[in-house]
Design a protein around this motif. Structure first.
Motif, PDB file in Angstrom:
ATOM      1  N   LEU A 125      45.571   1.055  11.858  1.00  0.00           N
ATOM      2  CA  LEU A 125      44.161   0.727  11.931  1.00  0.00           C
ATOM      3  C   LEU A 125      43.714   0.538  13.368  1.00  0.00           C
ATOM      4  CD1 LEU A 125      43.876  -1.985   9.110  1.00  0.00           C
ATOM      5  CD2 LEU A 125      43.463   0.467   8.942  1.00  0.00           C
ATOM      6  N   ASN A 183      48.384   4.545   7.864  1.00  0.00           N
ATOM      7  CA  ASN A 183      48.305   3.099   7.722  1.00  0.00           C
ATOM      8  C   ASN A 183      47.904   2.380   9.000  1.00  0.00           C
ATOM      9  OD1 ASN A 183      50.705   3.820   5.537  1.00  0.00           O
ATOM     10  ND2 ASN A 183      49.227   2.286   4.888  1.00  0.00           N
ATOM     11  N   ASN A 239      55.691  -0.815   5.343  1.00  0.00           N
ATOM     12  CA  ASN A 239      55.105  -0.853   6.680  1.00  0.00           C
ATOM     13  C   ASN A 239      55.015  -2.273   7.211  1.00  0.00           C
ATOM     14  OD1 ASN A 239      54.543   1.926   6.540  1.00  0.00           O
ATOM     15  ND2 ASN A 239      52.580   1.527   5.549  1.00  0.00           N
ATOM     16  N   SER A 281      52.165  -3.766   4.858  1.00  0.00           N
ATOM     17  CA  SER A 281      51.399  -3.043   3.845  1.00  0.00           C
ATOM     18  C   SER A 281      52.311  -2.100   3.088  1.00  0.00           C
ATOM     19  CB  SER A 281      50.249  -2.243   4.476  1.00  0.00           C
ATOM     20  OG  SER A 281      50.740  -1.088   5.129  1.00  0.00           O
ATOM     21  N   LEU A 282      51.857  -1.681   1.927  1.00  0.00           N
ATOM     22  CA  LEU A 282      52.552  -0.621   1.203  1.00  0.00           C
ATOM     23  C   LEU A 282      52.464   0.667   1.993  1.00  0.00           C
ATOM     24  CD1 LEU A 282      51.331  -1.210  -2.454  1.00  0.00           C
ATOM     25  CD2 LEU A 282      53.686  -1.320  -1.665  1.00  0.00           C
ATOM     26  N   GLY A 283      53.443   1.523   1.836  1.00  0.00           N
ATOM     27  CA  GLY A 283      53.438   2.794   2.516  1.00  0.00           C
ATOM     28  C   GLY A 283      52.738   3.868   1.702  1.00  0.00           C
ATOM     29  N   TYR A 339      37.904  -7.692   7.401  1.00  0.00           N
ATOM     30  CA  TYR A 339      38.787  -8.852   7.355  1.00  0.00           C
ATOM     31  C   TYR A 339      38.036 -10.068   7.847  1.00  0.00           C
ATOM     32  CZ  TYR A 339      43.022  -6.021   6.700  1.00  0.00           C
ATOM     33  OH  TYR A 339      43.995  -5.190   6.199  1.00  0.00           O
ATOM     34  N   ARG A 378      46.647   1.487   1.941  1.00  0.00           N
ATOM     35  CA  ARG A 378      46.435   0.153   1.382  1.00  0.00           C
ATOM     36  C   ARG A 378      46.162  -0.859   2.483  1.00  0.00           C
ATOM     37  NH1 ARG A 378      47.445  -0.467  -4.079  1.00  0.00           N
ATOM     38  NH2 ARG A 378      47.427   1.608  -4.998  1.00  0.00           N
ATOM     39  N   ALA A 379      45.633  -1.987   2.089  1.00  0.00           N
ATOM     40  CA  ALA A 379      45.298  -3.030   3.057  1.00  0.00           C
ATOM     41  C   ALA A 379      46.545  -3.594   3.704  1.00  0.00           C
ATOM     42  CB  ALA A 379      44.523  -4.145   2.370  1.00  0.00           C
ATOM     43  N   GLN A 380      46.372  -4.057   4.909  1.00  0.00           N
ATOM     44  CA  GLN A 380      47.424  -4.804   5.591  1.00  0.00           C
ATOM     45  C   GLN A 380      47.215  -6.293   5.312  1.00  0.00           C
ATOM     46  OE1 GLN A 380      47.725  -3.770   9.761  1.00  0.00           O
ATOM     47  NE2 GLN A 380      47.494  -1.585   9.307  1.00  0.00           N
ATOM     48  N   TYR A 381      48.322  -6.978   5.135  1.00  0.00           N
ATOM     49  CA  TYR A 381      48.289  -8.419   4.893  1.00  0.00           C
ATOM     50  C   TYR A 381      48.933  -9.116   6.076  1.00  0.00           C
ATOM     51  CZ  TYR A 381      46.757  -7.203   0.268  1.00  0.00           C
ATOM     52  OH  TYR A 381      46.020  -6.696  -0.773  1.00  0.00           O
ATOM     53  N   PHE A 412      42.142 -10.238   4.040  1.00  0.00           N
ATOM     54  CA  PHE A 412      41.581  -8.963   3.623  1.00  0.00           C
ATOM     55  C   PHE A 412      40.408  -9.196   2.689  1.00  0.00           C
ATOM     56  CE2 PHE A 412      41.125  -4.821   2.033  1.00  0.00           C
ATOM     57  CZ  PHE A 412      41.308  -4.789   0.658  1.00  0.00           C
ATOM     58  N   PHE A 438      37.803  -1.057   6.489  1.00  0.00           N
ATOM     59  CA  PHE A 438      38.193  -2.374   5.998  1.00  0.00           C
ATOM     60  C   PHE A 438      37.330  -3.459   6.652  1.00  0.00           C
ATOM     61  CE2 PHE A 438      42.317  -1.266   4.088  1.00  0.00           C
ATOM     62  CZ  PHE A 438      42.567  -0.039   4.672  1.00  0.00           C
ATOM     63  N   LEU A 493      44.273 -13.631   9.237  1.00  0.00           N
ATOM     64  CA  LEU A 493      43.295 -12.645   8.782  1.00  0.00           C
ATOM     65  C   LEU A 493      43.403 -12.467   7.278  1.00  0.00           C
ATOM     66  CD1 LEU A 493      43.457 -11.770  11.891  1.00  0.00           C
ATOM     67  CD2 LEU A 493      42.582  -9.591  11.043  1.00  0.00           C
ATOM     68  N   ARG A 551      38.355  -2.753   1.079  1.00  0.00           N
ATOM     69  CA  ARG A 551      38.750  -1.435   1.567  1.00  0.00           C
ATOM     70  C   ARG A 551      37.819  -0.415   0.947  1.00  0.00           C
ATOM     71  NH1 ARG A 551      43.631   1.912  -0.981  1.00  0.00           N
ATOM     72  NH2 ARG A 551      42.206   1.597  -2.701  1.00  0.00           N
TER      73      ARG A 551
END
Lengths: 115, 117
Positions: free
Chosen positions: A103, A101, B31, B94-96, A37, B104-107, A47, A35, A45, A50
């Protein structure tokens, strides 16, 4: 163990110059995600992109482009014709332990674009 | 658009105080994450939650605890604040994997700058 290295701590360019931000990663996983950011001065941050380990196609989005090369474990980010609004800290990140998930982030590159 | 909000942008506390940092997301993400960001160290994961009442320690959980009683809310607790916990705290969601099928990306939220005196 996974690791992300952003060797460039700070970069300063003049507006309209092209600039490349380097990201080198280490992992033993065959499946992983990378990723980028952006963190502007406001702090949040944002995004940008990806990429999964099976997709080595380069990507272009406007003035932004990304070059993913598994052979050199690199995922570099280029901004073409930089603008003052591009000034920010940019982070590269890698998933830990394959398809998870969680990172691990690099230490970031501060990009300053001078008018 | 994904919206992640944090209860405070700036916070000043005294050593020994109990501190609560709240994070709320509105996208039904499974998540949620708490990070701290320090100069030269990037973002370091404190705790991670993949479901209500579920949590995992990250890289630096010492001195912190978390609570996730509802899906949209993830709280970070500093049981007894110390000066070395002065930092920028970032929450993300993020979505799981179960929902999305892949990573998926973290916001991220806007962050809380905490100063412990």
């Amino acid at each position: 163990a996974q690791k992300v290295t952003q060797a460039q701590t700070e970069i300063s360019v003049v507006e309209k110059e092209d600039v490349t931000l380097d990201c080198v990663y280490e992992t033993r996983d065959t499946t992983y995600y990378l990723f980028w950011y952006k963190q502007p001065p406001s702090g949040e941050l944002v995004f940008l992109i990806r990429r999964n380990s099976f997709d080595e196609q380069n990507e272009i989005s406007g003035r932004y482009s990304w070059n993913f090369q598994k052979s050199t474990s690199s995922f570099n980010f280029t901004i073409t014709a930089s603008q003052v609004v591009d000034s920010a800290v940019y982070f590269c990140a890698l998933t830990r332990g394959g398809a998870t998930n969680k990172l691990i982030f690099g230490t970031g590159t501060l990009l300053a674009v001078q008018p | 658009d994904v919206k992640v909000t944090q209860s405070s942008r700036y916070l000043v506390k005294r050593t020994g105080e109990k501190v609560f940092l709240e994070c709320v997301q509105d996208m039904d993400h499974e998540n949620m994450f708490w990070y701290r960001q320090d100069p030269g160290l990037g973002l370091r994961l404190i705790y991670f939650s993949y479901d209500v009442k579920m949590k995992e320690k990250g890289d630096i959980p010492e001195g912190y605890s978390v609570s996730r009683e509802k899906k949209e809310r993830f709280s970070l607790i500093l049981e007894s604040a110390s000066t070395n916990q002065t930092s920028m705290y970032l929450c993300a969601s993020s979505l799981g994997l179960r929902t999305s099928g892949n990573v998926r990306a973290q916001y991220f939220g806007p962050g809380t700058r905490l100063l412990v005196l």
